[in-house]
Design a protein around this motif. Sequence first.
Motif, PDB file in Angstrom:
ATOM      1  N   ALA A   9      44.609  35.546  28.109  1.00  0.00           N
ATOM      2  CA  ALA A   9      43.269  35.183  26.757  1.00  0.00           C
ATOM      3  C   ALA A   9      44.042  33.535  27.281  1.00  0.00           C
ATOM      4  N   ASN A  10      44.929  32.694  27.737  1.00  0.00           N
ATOM      5  CA  ASN A  10      44.829  31.074  27.219  1.00  0.00           C
ATOM      6  C   ASN A  10      44.827  30.982  28.625  1.00  0.00           C
ATOM      7  N   ASP A  11      43.852  32.089  29.986  1.00  0.00           N
ATOM      8  CA  ASP A  11      44.054  31.459  31.109  1.00  0.00           C
ATOM      9  C   ASP A  11      42.631  30.591  31.445  1.00  0.00           C
ATOM     10  N   LEU A  12      43.087  29.420  33.278  1.00  0.00           N
ATOM     11  CA  LEU A  12      41.673  29.198  33.403  1.00  0.00           C
ATOM     12  C   LEU A  12      41.646  30.553  34.688  1.00  0.00           C
ATOM     13  N   ALA A  13      40.609  30.484  35.095  1.00  0.00           N
ATOM     14  CA  ALA A  13      39.491  31.592  35.909  1.00  0.00           C
ATOM     15  C   ALA A  13      39.901  31.641  37.346  1.00  0.00           C
ATOM     16  N   ILE A  14      40.958  32.615  37.789  1.00  0.00           N
ATOM     17  CA  ILE A  14      40.862  33.495  38.936  1.00  0.00           C
ATOM     18  C   ILE A  14      40.165  33.008  39.609  1.00  0.00           C
ATOM     19  N   ILE A  15      38.825  34.112  39.622  1.00  0.00           N
ATOM     20  CA  ILE A  15      37.655  33.462  39.559  1.00  0.00           C
ATOM     21  C   ILE A  15      36.762  33.983  38.831  1.00  0.00           C
ATOM     22  N   ASN A  16      35.214  33.110  38.382  1.00  0.00           N
ATOM     23  CA  ASN A  16      34.228  33.828  37.888  1.00  0.00           C
ATOM     24  C   ASN A  16      32.714  33.890  38.488  1.00  0.00           C
ATOM     25  N   PRO A  67      37.500  31.425  49.401  1.00  0.00           N
ATOM     26  CA  PRO A  67      38.533  30.798  48.551  1.00  0.00           C
ATOM     27  C   PRO A  67      39.970  30.266  48.928  1.00  0.00           C
ATOM     28  N   LEU A  68      40.567  29.916  47.977  1.00  0.00           N
ATOM     29  CA  LEU A  68      42.112  29.825  47.897  1.00  0.00           C
ATOM     30  C   LEU A  68      43.007  30.536  47.923  1.00  0.00           C
ATOM     31  N   SER A  69      43.963  30.046  48.763  1.00  0.00           N
ATOM     32  CA  SER A  69      45.425  31.387  48.498  1.00  0.00           C
ATOM     33  C   SER A  69      46.258  30.904  47.964  1.00  0.00           C
ATOM     34  N   ASP A  70      47.410  30.851  46.758  1.00  0.00           N
ATOM     35  CA  ASP A  70      47.681  30.414  45.426  1.00  0.00           C
ATOM     36  C   ASP A  70      48.406  30.827  45.172  1.00  0.00           C
ATOM     37  N   HIS A  71      49.540  30.495  43.831  1.00  0.00           N
ATOM     38  CA  HIS A  71      50.233  31.402  43.665  1.00  0.00           C
ATOM     39  C   HIS A  71      49.998  32.734  43.072  1.00  0.00           C
ATOM     40  N   ARG A  72      48.897  32.118  42.255  1.00  0.00           N
ATOM     41  CA  ARG A  72      47.753  33.099  41.541  1.00  0.00           C
ATOM     42  C   ARG A  72      47.232  34.431  41.658  1.00  0.00           C
ATOM     43  N   ALA A  73      46.641  34.142  43.327  1.00  0.00           N
ATOM     44  CA  ALA A  73      45.981  35.133  43.319  1.00  0.00           C
ATOM     45  C   ALA A  73      45.748  34.609  45.245  1.00  0.00           C
ATOM     46  N   SER A  74      45.356  35.541  46.360  1.00  0.00           N
ATOM     47  CA  SER A  74      45.432  35.461  47.400  1.00  0.00           C
ATOM     48  C   SER A  74      43.676  35.216  47.980  1.00  0.00           C
ATOM     49  N   ALA A  75      43.362  34.703  48.813  1.00  0.00           N
ATOM     50  CA  ALA A  75      42.333  34.041  49.275  1.00  0.00           C
ATOM     51  C   ALA A  75      41.459  35.868  49.069  1.00  0.00           C
ATOM     52  N   GLU A  76      42.106  36.688  49.905  1.00  0.00           N
ATOM     53  CA  GLU A  76      41.660  38.368  50.271  1.00  0.00           C
ATOM     54  C   GLU A  76      40.955  39.023  48.999  1.00  0.00           C
ATOM     55  N   TYR A  77      41.781  37.876  48.209  1.00  0.00           N
ATOM     56  CA  TYR A  77      41.719  39.207  46.176  1.00  0.00           C
ATOM     57  C   TYR A  77      40.833  38.458  46.094  1.00  0.00           C
ATOM     58  N   ARG A  78      40.871  37.263  45.866  1.00  0.00           N
ATOM     59  CA  ARG A  78      39.246  36.199  45.380  1.00  0.00           C
ATOM     60  C   ARG A  78      38.055  36.830  45.396  1.00  0.00           C
ATOM     61  N   LYS A  79      37.972  36.922  47.093  1.00  0.00           N
ATOM     62  CA  LYS A  79      37.010  37.467  47.712  1.00  0.00           C
ATOM     63  C   LYS A  79      36.605  38.657  47.214  1.00  0.00           C
ATOM     64  N   ALA A  80      37.243  39.838  47.023  1.00  0.00           N
ATOM     65  CA  ALA A  80      37.677  41.102  46.766  1.00  0.00           C
ATOM     66  C   ALA A  80      37.081  40.347  45.429  1.00  0.00           C
ATOM     67  N   MET A  81      37.616  39.821  44.645  1.00  0.00           N
ATOM     68  CA  MET A  81      37.156  39.752  42.935  1.00  0.00           C
ATOM     69  C   MET A  81      35.544  39.456  43.063  1.00  0.00           C
ATOM     70  N   GLY A  82      35.462  38.496  43.985  1.00  0.00           N
ATOM     71  CA  GLY A  82      34.012  37.694  43.830  1.00  0.00           C
ATOM     72  C   GLY A  82      33.063  39.310  44.021  1.00  0.00           C
ATOM     73  N   LYS A  83      33.173  39.670  44.845  1.00  0.00           N
ATOM     74  CA  LYS A  83      32.043  40.931  45.625  1.00  0.00           C
ATOM     75  C   LYS A  83      31.976  41.669  44.013  1.00  0.00           C
ATOM     76  N   VAL A  84      33.327  42.469  43.378  1.00  0.00           N
ATOM     77  CA  VAL A  84      33.381  43.537  42.049  1.00  0.00           C
ATOM     78  C   VAL A  84      32.603  42.611  40.939  1.00  0.00           C
ATOM     79  N   LEU A  85      32.768  41.031  40.445  1.00  0.00           N
ATOM     80  CA  LEU A  85      32.501  40.921  39.655  1.00  0.00           C
ATOM     81  C   LEU A  85      30.867  40.163  39.831  1.00  0.00           C
TER      82      LEU A  85
END
Lengths: 291, 776
Positions: free
Chosen positions: A192-199, A260-278
């Motif tokens: 709950a104290n996080d900034l968005a991985i993706i929104n 999207p970018l890949s960093d220590h919080r999530a890969s670009a691949e995951y962020r993309k997949a989540m862009g679609k789901v969200l």
Amino acid sequence: MALTSVQSFYSPEDSKAVIELLDKHEDSALIVAGGTFLHGLVSRGLLSGIEALINIQKLGLNKIDISSDAINIGATTLLGQLKNCPEVKEQAWLGAIKDAMEYPPTQIMNSGTVGGSISSSCPFFDFPVSLLALDGNVQAEGSSGSRDIPLEEFFAGLFENSLGSNEFVTGVRIPVPAGSTTSAFIKMETNANDLAIINVAVCLSMSGTGDCEQARVFLGGGVGESPVRSPSAESALVGTKVDEEAIEKAGEAVLNDLDPLSDHRASAEYRKAMGKVLLKRALASAMQRLS
Amino acid sequence: MSTTNVIGKSITRPDAYDKVTGGKKYPVNYTLPGMLHMKILRSPYPHAKILSIDTSEAEKLKGVRAVLTPDEVPKKYFTPVYFVPYNAPSMVQDFILLSDTVRWAGQPVVAVAASSEDIAEQALELIDVEYEELPTVFDPEEAMKDGAPQLHEASPNNIAKNPSFEFGDMEAGFEDADHIFEGVYETQRAHTCYMEPRVCVADSDTDGRITIHSSMQHTFGLREKLAVALDIPESMVNVVKPTYIGGGFGGKLDIGFIEGLAALLSLKTGKPVRAEHSRGEDFISTTRNPIKVYLKTGVKKDGTYTARQIKSILDCGAHATHGSEVIMVHGLYGTFFPWKCPNQIWEGFTVYTNNMIGGGYRGYGAPQGCFAVESQNDEICETLDLDPIEFRLKNTHREGDPHPVLEGHKLASYKIEECLRQGAERIGFDKRQAAGSAEGVKKKGIGFAVHPLWVSGCVGFPDIYEHSGATVKLNRDGTADVISACVDLGSGQISMLTAVVAEELSLSADKVRIVYADTDTAPFDAPTHASRATYSAGLATKAAAVETKKRLFKAAAAVMEANADDLVLEDGKVMVKGVPESAVPMTDIIARAESPFIQVGEQGPAPTTIAEKGTIIGTASQAPPSNPSPVGAQFIEVEVDTDTGEIEVLRVVYSADVGQVIHPNSAEGQVEGGFQQGMGYALMENLQFDQETGACLSADFLDYKIPTAMEMPSNIESIFIDSHEPTGPYGGKSMSEMCLIVPAAAIANAVYNAIGVRITELPITPEKVLKALGKL
Ligand SMILES: Cc1cc2nc3c(=O)[nH]c(=O)nc-3n(C[C@H](O)[C@H](O)[C@H](O)COP(=O)(O)OP(=O)(O)OC[C@H]3O[C@@H](n4cnc5c(N)ncnc54)[C@H](O)[C@@H]3O)c2cc1C
């Protein structure tokens, strides 16, 4: 680490004084509103050479004005005030803002401001992305007067915006849409104290016959230097009834606009997949709101 | 069982009011007039030789009082871990305050003392260090290969420690098996996230004596290690016990750098020197060691183990420190002995890399072991279609069995069956669905894990301090003062010691005070670690109270003209057993014992007796008699979003045998706090480093994620099984670490039950879940 170079702290009581101070101190002045993000910038070494802090809490900008054609939110309005605003709570078209206000932790809701959220120009924040979907404008004031800047033109890269050297944000203005409009926002975060991985924020204007006349789709988080718009998803929606099939197509289409970018919080691949789901979830939630 | 007045009731925590009103006695709030502030210049490189250091510009800065470089630090290599001697043969002596070789990004290089923190920080920017970069290695298995960069000359292939145990006949064992299971289970770096930073104030006298206040878990350990680091006799250091500290969890169980550097700077300047870590510095100062476990198990069709082969590779980072003990505890108590298996072999490797130094962390090697073993146990049950509860019971020890590690000791209180059965019943385990069979996008699952063997202290471990001591003194106003070196980490040692003394001396808890203590005046105590404080410090403090009571009876016998052996203490009164009319308030006895020898009353001077005179005081210093094992089982319900991979923990049931519960509210707090740390370990916590520069990528709470109240399940149920440990204080044994040993394994098993796919590498992030589901 601290802002060791600060020499003066000002609390001006009108905009003119703010502008004068900005002029006087140029790059070494910094506006402070709630101060919640300042801390993060300082501790990461992103601010240096700051000699003057200008507190804008005494300008009387913490108010929300509602008229028939727009909602005006003063720059020092607390996120918590916005959350409790009856229009935000009840109106479907403001759903994206209502949703975005569900995420920040209580401490931030009670001290972070609307102006600070926008001015930080940080793609990982929530309110700016919801405001983009609602086609909001930034109201700025400087020595050459005041002006409205469409939010899309305001952001100019990570922590960068199009404010002039002695300009500051006095508020944001959201035009009330005509007809039947709905919006929604979803954020992915670790705690709950996080900034968005993706929104994702969406805003849909529907005709009397239930066809989508206009769609605005924006994504934030680790998607780039600034939040991004998805014209592909928007065109997959316009002209449809935003039914399951259209939502599915929009979900596919958004991938065209995401790098999207890949960093220590999530890969670009995951962020993309989540862009679609969200996006699909946000669309369903916006439609749900309308019914 | 006899009835108790205080034990088993949740007394008001004596430190509670102080803490909720600002906690002024936290070491972070300690200051001295005229004190200087220290800052540390740290290496930006993970491996380098220091060619030169130029501090001249820094020294010119107004307000800078002293600068300390590696050549001014005593060349003493030692083990900084508090609970072992600095030169313990079973540990590695590779640690030094400042060195001219850096082995991890963040290693201290120069320390500066200045009149303010800001000036000290500015001074760091004026220091010029010339480095020669050296090749780096971050992966322990790479580090073990021939030709890898070497970190310490004395350790070929970067292997700091390589312990092993074996019994039985491995070949026969695996031949005997109907099925063989093999898996690799990996864990990450996690920080304890104590709330109060590491902080200290060191002050020196003109004769070179150091007095130090610090946020740490062991007063006597700090005294010993600080004396070694400074190369002065132990008696030249006095460590003041903090009234309480803001959390430790094992993360403040070694001397680290600030105390030694601040003390040296105090000696150099003659001023008190304060040092406080930033959160970023804390994050690179201590971590749970990552361990990779290769696990191979042979079982019969009915689930009986026939053989088990385990290899564990621990990344200790730049220095061995805790890593050489964590590997042993992980091997012995984390994987090898908890389960009954006739043929077993375990080999451990503690390996140097250019990563940050590891530390202690609640559970000390066991969460990594439990995650591996209990994940595989779940796989075995799943594959062979065995009842997972019966399978565990088939392969574990029972109450009354000989202790599997400690010769001559028994598992005297050991309610493992009750733990498993009551926990299973509470969560509704018999109704859980087959793995992966839940419908819909969001799938629920139930899983559990048990850890069958753990410690109440360190009796039986080589080279580990274990004795405790206390002094209990009765005052004329009917209160008791307790001097103990046992540090309260926030986990309730103050309440526990208070309850023990109140119980023994028949006082109400508000009449007992844990008072000032330092290493000059208090008897030795081992650290607050290893789930040992209640068992060991509790027993010693009880013994001190018993001595005090004896002394009270001796005075009472004189006053009451009775035989001391016939006296009992009830309700604050001393009386001849069975003769209530003889009762004398204990305050009267104490007053008589402390009064002038000749008291002048209305009838003139009246002499009292010599026998009754003297402070009513008792001291004990003793090692605990055994090391009874607690047991803990955790049952968990989760919901997995199979489109995003996000996991929500819905419900938690923890059932445990901790012996007699001393303070029920604190005990539940331990379960809840332990779960929070365990859930973070399972799902999100991960100290990450750039694999080229070695820089920490998660040095604040924006990037290092721990569960907040919002992620915690609203419902964590604790079941404390009715149990009484015969050797423990009032039947108590231990509980703290177990609460964090089982959660990760239990969550992993629940996730498996929800989605039918197993994740064998912590943390179980949404991304890993999605990959495992084949959706990425
Ligand atoms: C722990 C934590 C959790 C958070 N969680 C969320 C979250 O869930 N969702 C989310 O959206 N955000 C989140 N945030 C970010 C938060 O929303 C922002 O920090 C906040 O809105 C900034 O407002 P402020 O008034 O505190 O800005 P300040 O910190 O005062 O200022 C931030 C920046 O904006 C500038 N500035 C401020 N006001 C003006 C103005 N009127 N004109 C020009 N420049 C100005 C300042 O100079 C500074 O550079 C989180 C922050 C923290 C620390």
